[in-house]
Design a protein around this motif. Sequence first.
Motif, PDB file in Angstrom:
ATOM      1  N   HIS A  25      29.905  35.720  45.989  1.00 33.15           N
ATOM      2  CA  HIS A  25      31.245  35.401  45.480  1.00 33.15           C
ATOM      3  C   HIS A  25      31.655  36.359  44.364  1.00 33.15           C
ATOM      4  O   HIS A  25      32.850  36.667  44.222  1.00 33.15           O
ATOM      5  CB  HIS A  25      31.302  33.945  45.028  1.00 33.15           C
ATOM      6  CG  HIS A  25      31.518  32.981  46.160  1.00 33.15           C
ATOM      7  ND1 HIS A  25      32.749  32.463  46.471  1.00 33.15           N
ATOM      8  CD2 HIS A  25      30.662  32.484  47.075  1.00 33.15           C
ATOM      9  CE1 HIS A  25      32.648  31.672  47.527  1.00 33.15           C
ATOM     10  NE2 HIS A  25      31.382  31.655  47.912  1.00 33.15           N
ATOM     11  N   ALA A  26      30.702  36.828  43.598  1.00 31.43           N
ATOM     12  CA  ALA A  26      31.039  37.841  42.596  1.00 31.43           C
ATOM     13  C   ALA A  26      31.489  39.129  43.280  1.00 31.43           C
ATOM     14  O   ALA A  26      32.499  39.737  42.881  1.00 31.43           O
ATOM     15  CB  ALA A  26      29.829  38.110  41.695  1.00 31.43           C
ATOM     16  N   GLY A  80      35.218  41.366  43.561  1.00 33.39           N
ATOM     17  CA  GLY A  80      35.327  42.759  43.147  1.00 33.39           C
ATOM     18  C   GLY A  80      34.380  43.153  42.025  1.00 33.39           C
ATOM     19  O   GLY A  80      34.520  44.233  41.442  1.00 33.39           O
ATOM     20  N   VAL A  81      33.400  42.308  41.739  1.00 35.24           N
ATOM     21  CA  VAL A  81      32.409  42.609  40.701  1.00 35.24           C
ATOM     22  C   VAL A  81      31.381  43.599  41.255  1.00 35.24           C
ATOM     23  O   VAL A  81      30.944  43.496  42.402  1.00 35.24           O
ATOM     24  CB  VAL A  81      31.706  41.317  40.239  1.00 35.24           C
ATOM     25  CG1 VAL A  81      30.565  41.622  39.265  1.00 35.24           C
ATOM     26  CG2 VAL A  81      32.711  40.357  39.601  1.00 35.24           C
ATOM     27  N   ALA A 110      31.007  36.731  35.460  1.00 33.38           N
ATOM     28  CA  ALA A 110      31.579  37.962  36.019  1.00 33.38           C
ATOM     29  C   ALA A 110      32.664  37.639  37.035  1.00 33.38           C
ATOM     30  O   ALA A 110      33.732  38.263  37.036  1.00 33.38           O
ATOM     31  CB  ALA A 110      30.476  38.791  36.664  1.00 33.38           C
ATOM     32  N   ARG A 111      32.413  36.683  37.912  1.00 36.35           N
ATOM     33  CA  ARG A 111      33.423  36.322  38.923  1.00 36.35           C
ATOM     34  C   ARG A 111      34.685  35.762  38.263  1.00 36.35           C
ATOM     35  O   ARG A 111      35.813  36.166  38.601  1.00 36.35           O
ATOM     36  CB  ARG A 111      32.857  35.309  39.912  1.00 36.35           C
ATOM     37  CG  ARG A 111      33.917  34.751  40.881  1.00 36.35           C
ATOM     38  CD  ARG A 111      33.332  33.832  41.913  1.00 36.35           C
ATOM     39  NE  ARG A 111      34.351  33.058  42.600  1.00 36.35           N
ATOM     40  CZ  ARG A 111      35.091  33.476  43.626  1.00 36.35           C
ATOM     41  NH1 ARG A 111      34.939  34.703  44.084  1.00 36.35           N
ATOM     42  NH2 ARG A 111      35.990  32.682  44.180  1.00 36.35           N
ATOM     43  N   LEU A 112      34.496  34.831  37.316  1.00 32.35           N
ATOM     44  CA  LEU A 112      35.667  34.231  36.676  1.00 32.35           C
ATOM     45  C   LEU A 112      36.494  35.280  35.942  1.00 32.35           C
ATOM     46  O   LEU A 112      37.739  35.271  36.018  1.00 32.35           O
ATOM     47  CB  LEU A 112      35.224  33.137  35.707  1.00 32.35           C
ATOM     48  CG  LEU A 112      34.548  31.894  36.299  1.00 32.35           C
ATOM     49  CD1 LEU A 112      34.215  30.898  35.196  1.00 32.35           C
ATOM     50  CD2 LEU A 112      35.421  31.229  37.362  1.00 32.35           C
ATOM     51  N   PRO A 162      42.075  40.951  36.958  1.00 34.64           N
ATOM     52  CA  PRO A 162      41.830  41.693  38.206  1.00 34.64           C
ATOM     53  C   PRO A 162      41.784  43.205  38.040  1.00 34.64           C
ATOM     54  O   PRO A 162      41.158  43.895  38.862  1.00 34.64           O
ATOM     55  CB  PRO A 162      42.994  41.260  39.109  1.00 34.64           C
ATOM     56  CG  PRO A 162      44.036  40.706  38.187  1.00 34.64           C
ATOM     57  CD  PRO A 162      43.300  40.127  37.027  1.00 34.64           C
ATOM     58  N   ASP A 163      42.409  43.741  37.008  1.00 41.92           N
ATOM     59  CA  ASP A 163      42.409  45.204  36.827  1.00 41.92           C
ATOM     60  C   ASP A 163      41.178  45.702  36.065  1.00 41.92           C
ATOM     61  O   ASP A 163      40.966  46.920  35.958  1.00 41.92           O
ATOM     62  CB  ASP A 163      43.671  45.641  36.079  1.00 41.92           C
ATOM     63  CG  ASP A 163      44.942  45.378  36.889  1.00 41.92           C
ATOM     64  OD1 ASP A 163      44.853  45.398  38.133  1.00 41.92           O
ATOM     65  OD2 ASP A 163      45.994  45.140  36.279  1.00 41.92           O
ATOM     66  N   ALA A 164      40.385  44.791  35.547  1.00 45.29           N
ATOM     67  CA  ALA A 164      39.205  45.191  34.772  1.00 45.29           C
ATOM     68  C   ALA A 164      38.066  45.586  35.714  1.00 45.29           C
ATOM     69  O   ALA A 164      37.924  45.050  36.812  1.00 45.29           O
ATOM     70  CB  ALA A 164      38.761  44.060  33.864  1.00 45.29           C
TER      71      ALA A 164
END
Length: 527
Positions: free
Chosen positions: A108-109, A113-114, A19-21, A27-29
């Motif tokens: 970190h996720a 922005g996760v 998810a983080r990667l 970035p817009d997802a």
Amino acid sequence: MNLERVAVIGGGPGGLYAARLLKRSHPDAEVTVYEQSSPDTTFGFGVGLASRTQRNLRDADAASLDAIVAAAHPHEMSMQVGSEVARLAHGDLLAIARTTLLAVLQQHAQDAGVHLRFGERREAADLDADLVIAADGINSATRTQLTDEFEPRIDTGAGLYLWCGTDFALPSAIFVPVITEHGTFVAHAYPYAADRSTFLIETDEATWRRAGFDASTDRTAPQDSDEVSLQYLQDAFAETLQHHRLIGNRTKWMRFRTVGCTRWHSGNVVLLGDAAHTAHYSIGSGTKLAMEDAIALDHALTSAANLDDALTEYERIRRPAVEHLQQIAHRSELWWESFPQRMDLPVDQLMIAYMTRAGKVGLDRFAESAPTVVSQGLASYASRPAGTVSPTDITDWILAQPLAHHGADFATRIAPADLRDAPTTAKLDVVSTAAWDAEADTVVDNAPQAEILWLTGPDSRVAVLNRLDLAERLLRATSATVVVEAPETHRADVAAGLASARAHLAFFTEPASAEPEPVMSGTGAPT
């Protein structure tokens, strides 16, 4: 490729890391992780990270790796049999509490922005997303629901094991067997915090039943730990535990399940980590594989033109490495299941056998990181005084040693060519695909009564390693001198087998054809 919504089922290390990667590369997802448990619920104790895994994680995302390393516990490795101990100094081995690892990856996720949704059980069919990543573990509901698409196959090992922990830090990772009135138990243990260690203990089914653990397993409720086994093992390993207690966490005896799937993706759903594949704990962790899956998936989604191409590319790139590691892991699993029969070896020679058991680490490479252990082990192999062995070419040195066996003397460990067709020699063409399957059992049980057993077979490296494993069984089950025939190209593997007491002698041929060998996915640390 444009991704608007990504859903991840499963909030373990692989799902969180993926998810983080993906959020960083898209970035817009909108990226959401759905985890059915609470944020601090986890099972297990520590997670090990070898140096190769650390390098892969650093290349993918240095920030999260730095946070993991900062919270991890470094350790070295040792093996103990009786009062003898072989120690490996290695500064790159790290372990971290699974709860701590999850906390780091959750943070970190979120920083990326996760969205993290805990206490929510979701199914792939109900999620409105461009991509659904099923990182829902070895018991994956997604894989089960889409069985026809993924075509999973699950193989169950013969041995039994349980995970537990203890409330102090062992001085190093250690492999240690104990013999009780019921049989042999082997611990794989390592520290993962200043006051905690993982303790994994395994045994064979006969010992497990004699100890009454079949009954205690049946009596243990799903949410509980097998306290009868924990108390027994706490007493059995009291010296290694320094009289600390063993701690359970839904701890029960299990058999390892090796998961494989014909396909890892179907439509917009893709499997990741244990949902797609498992590899035996003795060669690497599911956490490592899942996080490296996440790296490969992110790369494929970043470079492909559309989702189907991306998922196809992910599987094309990742599957060979995973299947190769599974092959190595299975060989390691079988080695550990048969470990008690090797306890007669001096501990340094046993460490050589351990390190070279699966073909992942060559003896030359092991000698670079552990010259003292290898020197002592080779001295035991050659019946020389300790400290008198320091060969510049280990393979040639091993093959040059003389052998006296059951009244026969051999000038070197290379069998004379005329011995191959001697009246006292029985040739066995090894065609079984594993050295411990039913077919191999038949070969061992019906081995000819001959002075020499000469094993031949296909030229591939996998076949040669299998031949060495079967040779070890014959060496211990018969009084024959056991010879393994192999192409010159596998000279180093056969020499390592000789030094590990898997065979008495070797014979080398030119390969029938030049065939490419699989790329070994080596690590910078012993595993």
